[in-house]
Scaffold this motif. Structure first.
Motif, PDB file in Angstrom:
ATOM      1  N   VAL A   1       0.820  -1.025  -0.241  1.00  0.00           N
ATOM      2  CA  VAL A   1      -0.186  -0.059   0.017  1.00  0.00           C
ATOM      3  C   VAL A   1       0.732   1.144   0.027  1.00  0.00           C
ATOM      4  O   VAL A   1       1.626   1.383   1.074  1.00  0.00           O
ATOM      5  N   GLY A   2       0.690   1.970  -1.224  1.00  0.00           N
ATOM      6  CA  GLY A   2       1.578   3.181  -1.229  1.00  0.00           C
ATOM      7  C   GLY A   2       2.625   2.984  -2.353  1.00  0.00           C
ATOM      8  O   GLY A   2       3.414   2.390  -2.214  1.00  0.00           O
ATOM      9  N   LEU A   3       2.118   3.477  -3.661  1.00  0.00           N
ATOM     10  CA  LEU A   3       3.164   3.092  -4.662  1.00  0.00           C
ATOM     11  C   LEU A   3       3.559   4.326  -5.501  1.00  0.00           C
ATOM     12  O   LEU A   3       3.709   4.711  -6.338  1.00  0.00           O
ATOM     13  N   GLY A   4       4.342   5.085  -4.376  1.00  0.00           N
ATOM     14  CA  GLY A   4       5.177   6.337  -4.872  1.00  0.00           C
ATOM     15  C   GLY A   4       6.424   5.559  -5.142  1.00  0.00           C
ATOM     16  O   GLY A   4       6.717   4.587  -5.655  1.00  0.00           O
ATOM     17  N   SER A   5       7.411   6.625  -5.467  1.00  0.00           N
ATOM     18  CA  SER A   5       8.916   6.189  -5.714  1.00  0.00           C
ATOM     19  C   SER A   5       9.542   5.105  -5.017  1.00  0.00           C
ATOM     20  O   SER A   5      10.044   4.268  -5.584  1.00  0.00           O
ATOM     21  N   MET A   6       9.142   5.088  -3.909  1.00  0.00           N
ATOM     22  CA  MET A   6       9.707   4.154  -2.871  1.00  0.00           C
ATOM     23  C   MET A   6       8.701   2.809  -2.839  1.00  0.00           C
ATOM     24  O   MET A   6       9.490   1.652  -3.124  1.00  0.00           O
ATOM     25  N   GLY A   7       7.682   2.738  -2.492  1.00  0.00           N
ATOM     26  CA  GLY A   7       6.711   1.813  -2.678  1.00  0.00           C
ATOM     27  C   GLY A   7       6.782   0.940  -4.200  1.00  0.00           C
ATOM     28  O   GLY A   7       6.653  -0.007  -4.001  1.00  0.00           O
ATOM     29  N   PHE A   8       6.693   1.814  -5.079  1.00  0.00           N
ATOM     30  CA  PHE A   8       6.490   1.113  -6.556  1.00  0.00           C
ATOM     31  C   PHE A   8       7.869   0.373  -6.610  1.00  0.00           C
ATOM     32  O   PHE A   8       7.973  -0.802  -7.204  1.00  0.00           O
ATOM     33  N   GLY A   9       9.088   0.789  -6.408  1.00  0.00           N
ATOM     34  CA  GLY A   9      10.084   0.177  -6.233  1.00  0.00           C
ATOM     35  C   GLY A   9      10.334  -1.191  -5.511  1.00  0.00           C
ATOM     36  O   GLY A   9      10.798  -2.184  -5.776  1.00  0.00           O
ATOM     37  N   ILE A  10       9.719  -1.040  -4.357  1.00  0.00           N
ATOM     38  CA  ILE A  10       9.733  -2.384  -3.442  1.00  0.00           C
ATOM     39  C   ILE A  10       8.619  -3.254  -4.210  1.00  0.00           C
ATOM     40  O   ILE A  10       9.076  -4.432  -4.120  1.00  0.00           O
ATOM     41  N   ALA A  11       7.487  -2.817  -4.638  1.00  0.00           N
ATOM     42  CA  ALA A  11       6.639  -3.727  -5.416  1.00  0.00           C
ATOM     43  C   ALA A  11       7.199  -4.463  -6.576  1.00  0.00           C
ATOM     44  O   ALA A  11       7.153  -5.701  -6.644  1.00  0.00           O
ATOM     45  N   THR A  12       7.867  -3.778  -7.430  1.00  0.00           N
ATOM     46  CA  THR A  12       8.791  -4.482  -8.322  1.00  0.00           C
ATOM     47  C   THR A  12       9.868  -5.277  -8.040  1.00  0.00           C
ATOM     48  O   THR A  12       9.904  -6.411  -8.654  1.00  0.00           O
ATOM     49  N   SER A  13      10.523  -5.118  -6.865  1.00  0.00           N
ATOM     50  CA  SER A  13      11.498  -6.185  -6.386  1.00  0.00           C
ATOM     51  C   SER A  13      10.861  -7.061  -5.871  1.00  0.00           C
ATOM     52  O   SER A  13      11.363  -8.420  -6.082  1.00  0.00           O
ATOM     53  N   LEU A  14       9.747  -7.116  -5.228  1.00  0.00           N
ATOM     54  CA  LEU A  14       9.027  -8.239  -4.749  1.00  0.00           C
ATOM     55  C   LEU A  14       8.463  -9.088  -5.791  1.00  0.00           C
ATOM     56  O   LEU A  14       8.606 -10.345  -6.030  1.00  0.00           O
ATOM     57  N   LEU A  15       8.140  -8.348  -7.044  1.00  0.00           N
ATOM     58  CA  LEU A  15       7.626  -9.120  -8.244  1.00  0.00           C
ATOM     59  C   LEU A  15       8.787 -10.039  -8.659  1.00  0.00           C
ATOM     60  O   LEU A  15       8.748 -11.054  -9.161  1.00  0.00           O
ATOM     61  N   ARG A  16       9.918  -9.216  -9.059  1.00  0.00           N
ATOM     62  CA  ARG A  16      11.115 -10.145  -9.622  1.00  0.00           C
ATOM     63  C   ARG A  16      11.564 -11.227  -8.642  1.00  0.00           C
ATOM     64  O   ARG A  16      12.307 -12.194  -9.358  1.00  0.00           O
ATOM     65  N   SER A  17      11.286 -11.476  -7.495  1.00  0.00           N
ATOM     66  CA  SER A  17      11.657 -12.364  -6.429  1.00  0.00           C
ATOM     67  C   SER A  17      10.744 -13.547  -6.616  1.00  0.00           C
ATOM     68  O   SER A  17      10.812 -14.285  -5.853  1.00  0.00           O
ATOM     69  N   GLY A  18       9.568 -13.148  -7.431  1.00  0.00           N
ATOM     70  CA  GLY A  18       8.668 -14.385  -7.625  1.00  0.00           C
ATOM     71  C   GLY A  18       7.336 -14.240  -6.673  1.00  0.00           C
ATOM     72  O   GLY A  18       6.311 -15.175  -6.652  1.00  0.00           O
ATOM     73  N   HIS A  19       7.244 -13.254  -5.618  1.00  0.00           N
ATOM     74  CA  HIS A  19       6.007 -13.138  -4.947  1.00  0.00           C
ATOM     75  C   HIS A  19       4.808 -12.676  -5.755  1.00  0.00           C
ATOM     76  O   HIS A  19       5.063 -11.835  -6.809  1.00  0.00           O
ATOM     77  N   ASP A  20       3.534 -13.022  -5.230  1.00  0.00           N
ATOM     78  CA  ASP A  20       2.340 -12.383  -5.868  1.00  0.00           C
ATOM     79  C   ASP A  20       2.240 -11.046  -5.197  1.00  0.00           C
ATOM     80  O   ASP A  20       2.178 -10.932  -3.797  1.00  0.00           O
ATOM     81  N   VAL A  21       2.119  -9.844  -5.767  1.00  0.00           N
ATOM     82  CA  VAL A  21       1.977  -8.601  -5.176  1.00  0.00           C
ATOM     83  C   VAL A  21       0.599  -7.963  -5.535  1.00  0.00           C
ATOM     84  O   VAL A  21       0.450  -7.857  -6.912  1.00  0.00           O
ATOM     85  N   TYR A  22       0.174  -7.439  -4.832  1.00  0.00           N
ATOM     86  CA  TYR A  22      -1.094  -6.783  -4.559  1.00  0.00           C
ATOM     87  C   TYR A  22      -1.003  -5.406  -4.232  1.00  0.00           C
ATOM     88  O   TYR A  22      -0.719  -5.177  -2.968  1.00  0.00           O
ATOM     89  N   GLY A  23      -1.084  -4.344  -5.036  1.00  0.00           N
ATOM     90  CA  GLY A  23      -0.670  -2.987  -5.038  1.00  0.00           C
ATOM     91  C   GLY A  23      -1.916  -2.168  -4.930  1.00  0.00           C
ATOM     92  O   GLY A  23      -3.104  -2.339  -5.482  1.00  0.00           O
ATOM     93  N   ALA A  24      -1.764  -1.168  -4.079  1.00  0.00           N
ATOM     94  CA  ALA A  24      -2.808   0.010  -3.843  1.00  0.00           C
ATOM     95  C   ALA A  24      -2.238   1.080  -3.746  1.00  0.00           C
ATOM     96  O   ALA A  24      -1.158   1.297  -3.278  1.00  0.00           O
ATOM     97  N   ASP A  25      -2.943   2.398  -4.355  1.00  0.00           N
ATOM     98  CA  ASP A  25      -2.563   3.743  -4.270  1.00  0.00           C
ATOM     99  C   ASP A  25      -3.589   4.497  -4.435  1.00  0.00           C
ATOM    100  O   ASP A  25      -4.443   4.218  -5.348  1.00  0.00           O
ATOM    101  N   VAL A  26      -3.509   5.800  -3.933  1.00  0.00           N
ATOM    102  CA  VAL A  26      -4.488   6.940  -4.641  1.00  0.00           C
ATOM    103  C   VAL A  26      -4.356   6.921  -5.913  1.00  0.00           C
ATOM    104  O   VAL A  26      -5.286   7.836  -6.658  1.00  0.00           O
ATOM    105  N   ASN A  27      -3.226   7.054  -6.495  1.00  0.00           N
ATOM    106  CA  ASN A  27      -2.872   7.219  -7.952  1.00  0.00           C
ATOM    107  C   ASN A  27      -3.320   5.824  -8.680  1.00  0.00           C
ATOM    108  O   ASN A  27      -2.318   5.099  -8.736  1.00  0.00           O
ATOM    109  N   ALA A  28      -4.430   5.931  -9.375  1.00  0.00           N
ATOM    110  CA  ALA A  28      -4.735   4.758 -10.195  1.00  0.00           C
ATOM    111  C   ALA A  28      -3.591   4.463 -11.335  1.00  0.00           C
ATOM    112  O   ALA A  28      -3.593   3.289 -11.630  1.00  0.00           O
ATOM    113  N   GLU A  29      -3.087   5.444 -11.890  1.00  0.00           N
ATOM    114  CA  GLU A  29      -2.123   5.142 -12.872  1.00  0.00           C
ATOM    115  C   GLU A  29      -0.882   4.179 -12.412  1.00  0.00           C
ATOM    116  O   GLU A  29      -0.516   3.482 -13.123  1.00  0.00           O
TER     117      GLU A  29
END
Length: 309
Positions: A6-34
């Motif tokens: 939860v929180g896909l700003g510059s830091m959160g989005f990077g964290i989410a993509t790092s988790l994806l690369r490691s094979g985890h299922d990632v469920y993202g949420a942010d007020v910014n729909a884009e």
């Protein structure tokens, strides 16, 4: 693991993509729909964390402050009430240690693990899974969070078995980081008054004793006149405000931090809040009537003063 972010700003989005690369299922949420759609296009789940909460093994919270954290975890649509016992909440937000302890207690009453886990390293390291994490929590919380931490961080500092220690260390880090950014801004503009171009400053100082990581990272933004926000001015009144609140409760004087906070508040007051935090140099330049690279001279400035490109 199934991990909500939860929180896909510059830091959160990077964290989410790092988790994806490691094979985890990632469920993202942010007020910014884009940002949410961008994550889904990269392989993130089409399901939001609220809908998947009962299945999540971990929830990573990377929002701006304690108010947003409170809403995400315990508000009307808060996720804590939906998570299954045994899941771990990894709070990466800069907050006061007392607030971290409060969240840990409320998570524990619902059978959830909790890590007080503020982060450092910037958006590039977040995207590369190379953050530093200052974490504290019970051994069981570290065990539950370990696969996520391994994907997110180059270094995880285990600072104790109870919440609050991680946030205390982050306060120390933010004190230094904010001071170093303002010191860079003061020094580079002082150099201009002495006929030293920003380019020359950047060539010389990083190989001298006066350098710092923040100087080497932020001074290029001033030299290039590029204030695209990697870390925005608006972050610092909040973070340094937390530092000073913690210091006040401890009856600790922090006069340098207090002075630096005023410079960031001044920058926000000039309308620079959404610019890169290196834009605090504009406060010094405006006061001195100087021109920074690719910046128009202030209307009130002496046009014969300062460095010319």
């Amino acid at each position: 693991m199934k991990i909500g972010v939860v929180g896909l700003g510059s830091m959160g989005f990077g964290i989410a993509t790092s988790l994806l690369r490691s094979g985890h299922d990632v469920y993202g949420a942010d007020v910014n729909a884009e940002a949410v759609e961008r994550l889904r296009a990269m392989g993130g789940s089409k399901v939001d964390p609220k809908s998947a909460a009962a299945e999540l093994n971990a929830l990573v919270v990377v929002v701006l402050n304690s108010d947003q954290t409170e809403e995400v975890l315990f508000g009307d649509r808060g996720l804590v009430s939906e998570l299954a016992p045994g899941a771990v909440v990894i709070m990466c937000v800069t907050v006061a240690p007392d607030y971290a302890r409060s969240v840990a207690y409320r998570c524990a009453t619902r059978g959830l693990h909790f890590l007080d886990a503020p982060i450092s390293g910037g958006s590039v390291k977040a995207a590369n899974g190379r953050l530093s994490i200052m974490a504290s929590g019970a051994p069981q919380a570290f065990a539950a969070a370990r696969p996520a931490l391994d994907a997110m961080a180059e270094k995880v500092f285990e600072l104790g078995d109870s919440a609050g220690a991680g946030s205390a260390m982050k306060a120390v880090n933010q004190m230094l980081a904010g001071i170093h950014i303002a010191a860079m801004a003061e020094a580079i503009t002082f150099g201009i008054t002495q006929g030293i171009s920003p380019e020359t400053f950047l060539e010389v100082i990083p190989v001298c004793a006066g350098t710092s990581w923040m100087l080497e990272n932020r001074a290029p933004h001033v030299v290039e006149g590029d204030y695209t926000p990697r870390s925005a001015i608006d972050i610092w009144p909040k973070d340094l405000g937390i530092v000073l609140d913690v210091a006040r409760k401890s009856k600790f004087a922090a006069p340098i931090t207090a002075a630096v906070l005023q410079q960031f508040i001044a920058a926000a007051g000039m309308g620079l809040g959404r610019e890169d935090d290196a834009a605090v140099a504009k406060v010094y330049a405006r006061t001195a009537g100087l021109k920074l690279p690719r910046q128009e001279m202030p209307e009130t400035a002496d046009r014969e003063t300062g460095w010319r490109p």
